[in-house]
Design a protein around this motif. Sequence first.
Motif, mmCIF file in Angstrom:
data_model
loop_
_atom_site.group_PDB
_atom_site.id
_atom_site.type_symbol
_atom_site.label_atom_id
_atom_site.label_comp_id
_atom_site.label_asym_id
_atom_site.label_seq_id
_atom_site.Cartn_x
_atom_site.Cartn_y
_atom_site.Cartn_z
ATOM 1 N N PRO A 1 0.638 -1.353 -0.440
ATOM 2 C CA PRO A 1 0.286 -0.161 0.285
ATOM 3 C C PRO A 1 0.933 1.440 -0.401
ATOM 4 C CG PRO A 1 -1.230 -1.524 1.196
ATOM 5 C CD PRO A 1 0.523 -2.288 0.800
ATOM 6 N N TYR A 2 1.430 1.391 0.318
ATOM 7 C CA TYR A 2 2.396 2.449 0.119
ATOM 8 C C TYR A 2 3.643 3.121 -0.970
ATOM 9 C CZ TYR A 2 5.022 1.832 4.912
ATOM 10 O OH TYR A 2 5.283 1.923 6.721
ATOM 11 N N PHE A 3 3.240 2.344 -2.025
ATOM 12 C CA PHE A 3 3.594 2.642 -3.349
ATOM 13 C C PHE A 3 2.035 3.183 -4.111
ATOM 14 C CE2 PHE A 3 6.415 -0.945 -2.749
ATOM 15 C CZ PHE A 3 7.095 0.039 -3.171
ATOM 16 N N GLN A 4 0.671 3.058 -3.436
ATOM 17 C CA GLN A 4 0.026 4.526 -3.703
ATOM 18 C C GLN A 4 0.241 5.695 -3.878
ATOM 19 O OE1 GLN A 4 -2.838 2.674 -4.885
ATOM 20 N NE2 GLN A 4 -4.089 4.957 -4.831
ATOM 21 N N ARG A 5 0.950 6.335 -3.139
ATOM 22 C CA ARG A 5 1.781 7.548 -2.679
ATOM 23 C C ARG A 5 2.054 8.156 -3.800
ATOM 24 N NH1 ARG A 5 1.874 12.553 -3.393
ATOM 25 N NH2 ARG A 5 3.180 13.421 -2.321
ATOM 26 N N LEU A 6 2.599 6.850 -5.105
ATOM 27 C CA LEU A 6 3.214 7.046 -6.295
ATOM 28 C C LEU A 6 2.172 7.046 -7.347
ATOM 29 C CD1 LEU A 6 6.524 4.353 -6.504
ATOM 30 C CD2 LEU A 6 6.297 7.447 -5.882
ATOM 31 N N VAL A 7 1.054 6.725 -7.126
ATOM 32 C CA VAL A 7 0.033 6.128 -8.266
ATOM 33 C C VAL A 7 -0.455 7.908 -7.881
ATOM 34 C CG1 VAL A 7 -2.286 6.024 -8.486
ATOM 35 C CG2 VAL A 7 -0.082 3.715 -7.816
ATOM 36 N N GLN A 8 -0.874 8.254 -7.191
ATOM 37 C CA GLN A 8 -1.344 9.453 -6.086
ATOM 38 C C GLN A 8 -1.032 10.894 -6.322
ATOM 39 O OE1 GLN A 8 -1.964 8.299 -2.283
ATOM 40 N NE2 GLN A 8 -4.243 8.697 -2.907
ATOM 41 N N GLY A 9 0.301 10.614 -6.812
ATOM 42 C CA GLY A 9 1.513 12.475 -6.853
ATOM 43 C C GLY A 9 2.948 11.865 -7.484
ATOM 44 N N CYS A 10 3.331 12.508 -7.263
ATOM 45 C CA CYS A 10 5.405 11.978 -6.426
ATOM 46 C C CYS A 10 5.678 11.678 -8.021
ATOM 47 C CB CYS A 10 5.555 11.286 -6.033
ATOM 48 S SG CYS A 10 5.721 11.249 -4.471
ATOM 49 N N ARG A 11 4.993 12.473 -9.199
ATOM 50 C CA ARG A 11 5.295 12.564 -10.461
ATOM 51 C C ARG A 11 7.234 12.668 -11.247
ATOM 52 N NH1 ARG A 11 -0.176 14.201 -13.454
ATOM 53 N NH2 ARG A 11 -1.658 13.005 -12.063
ATOM 54 N N LEU A 12 7.375 12.520 -12.100
ATOM 55 C CA LEU A 12 8.733 13.341 -12.532
ATOM 56 C C LEU A 12 8.599 14.004 -14.103
ATOM 57 C CD1 LEU A 12 11.777 13.023 -12.348
ATOM 58 C CD2 LEU A 12 11.398 10.654 -14.063
ATOM 59 N N GLY A 13 8.858 14.950 -13.744
ATOM 60 C CA GLY A 13 8.260 16.291 -15.000
ATOM 61 C C GLY A 13 9.281 16.577 -15.882
ATOM 62 N N VAL A 14 9.358 15.786 -16.739
ATOM 63 C CA VAL A 14 10.549 16.148 -18.122
ATOM 64 C C VAL A 14 9.733 17.324 -18.786
ATOM 65 C CG1 VAL A 14 10.712 15.208 -20.168
ATOM 66 C CG2 VAL A 14 9.833 13.930 -18.430
ATOM 67 N N VAL A 15 11.036 17.833 -19.258
ATOM 68 C CA VAL A 15 11.223 19.133 -20.623
ATOM 69 C C VAL A 15 11.634 18.865 -21.073
ATOM 70 C CG1 VAL A 15 10.520 20.211 -18.120
ATOM 71 C CG2 VAL A 15 12.483 20.719 -18.848
ATOM 72 N N GLU A 16 11.504 19.948 -22.529
ATOM 73 C CA GLU A 16 12.382 19.594 -23.647
ATOM 74 C C GLU A 16 13.015 21.437 -23.950
ATOM 75 O OE1 GLU A 16 12.240 18.202 -28.317
ATOM 76 O OE2 GLU A 16 12.005 17.687 -27.136
ATOM 77 N N ARG A 17 13.979 21.517 -23.887
ATOM 78 C CA ARG A 17 14.384 23.196 -24.251
ATOM 79 C C ARG A 17 13.888 23.150 -25.243
ATOM 80 N NH1 ARG A 17 19.773 23.959 -22.012
ATOM 81 N NH2 ARG A 17 19.959 25.698 -23.449
ATOM 82 N N SER A 18 13.560 24.631 -25.146
ATOM 83 C CA SER A 18 13.133 25.079 -25.923
ATOM 84 C C SER A 18 14.461 25.966 -27.098
ATOM 85 C CB SER A 18 12.127 26.854 -25.481
ATOM 86 O OG SER A 18 13.109 27.373 -24.968
ATOM 87 N N ASP A 19 15.633 25.825 -26.979
ATOM 88 C CA ASP A 19 16.339 26.058 -28.281
ATOM 89 C C ASP A 19 16.710 24.604 -28.624
ATOM 90 O OD1 ASP A 19 17.868 24.891 -26.718
ATOM 91 O OD2 ASP A 19 19.753 26.013 -25.363
ATOM 92 N N GLY A 20 15.855 23.339 -29.046
ATOM 93 C CA GLY A 20 16.267 22.440 -29.643
ATOM 94 C C GLY A 20 17.397 21.394 -28.391
ATOM 95 N N GLY A 21 17.289 21.682 -27.118
ATOM 96 C CA GLY A 21 18.678 21.098 -26.285
ATOM 97 C C GLY A 21 18.306 19.808 -25.762
ATOM 98 N N PRO A 22 18.851 19.549 -24.811
ATOM 99 C CA PRO A 22 18.508 18.014 -24.352
ATOM 100 C C PRO A 22 16.455 17.610 -23.505
ATOM 101 C CG PRO A 22 20.225 18.956 -23.081
ATOM 102 C CD PRO A 22 20.148 19.316 -23.341
ATOM 103 N N GLY A 23 16.485 16.761 -23.576
ATOM 104 C CA GLY A 23 15.515 16.356 -22.024
ATOM 105 C C GLY A 23 16.391 16.551 -21.035
ATOM 106 N N ALA A 24 15.260 17.741 -19.699
ATOM 107 C CA ALA A 24 15.863 17.501 -18.658
ATOM 108 C C ALA A 24 14.632 16.959 -17.818
ATOM 109 C CB ALA A 24 16.567 18.642 -18.340
#
Length: 189
Positions: A71-94
């Motif tokens: 049941p502790y893993f329910q916390r991950l289902v409810q939140g704790c997402r990992l954001g991913v962004v892509e640089r607007s200049d065409g650079g790497p994901g971060a």
Amino acid sequence: MVNTAIGATRLLISQLGSREQVVTGMDRAEHEAWIVPALVVGPHQTLLEVELRRWKTAGEVVASSRGDSHPYFQRLVQGCRLGVVERSDGGPGASTLGHVVWDTDREWSTVKKAEVSDLDQDLGGDAERLLFGLGVEAIATREQLWSDTSKRRNYLEAHFDPDDPVPPLAIYVLTRVLPVLAAVDRAVR
């Protein structure tokens, strides 16, 4: 199929199972996303369904189901997402390398700022070496990587090819799943 060990877990990624779907992101907006499904298999009957959800310039990694996992893993289902962004200049994901800190009394977790030593402890080994082996190109503070001067300039960030699903999924397992798994391990002893 990618099958790799991350600490005491296995990360299984199925690029053939990827699909397009409209999702609601952390920003509460709807996005046409490319979804790459994965499974995390670990001790204590841990079997989690996770997904990389990528849209035009950003995305996230989420736990979509904990199944019969602790049941502790329910916390991950409810939140704790990992954001991913892509640089607007065409650079790497971060992705920012914050990690889950588990509060045993409240049986709840929060994502906190992490140092490389925290990640090494979560992994029980050399986290940078693991991540570089899985496609991460750089790990440093936001200030070092792209001269950030905001309040978050001292946060660690990982850069990777934005089209490669392995790095953000591996980062998610390292920074979200392994700390919760350690809390589960302490709870069942």
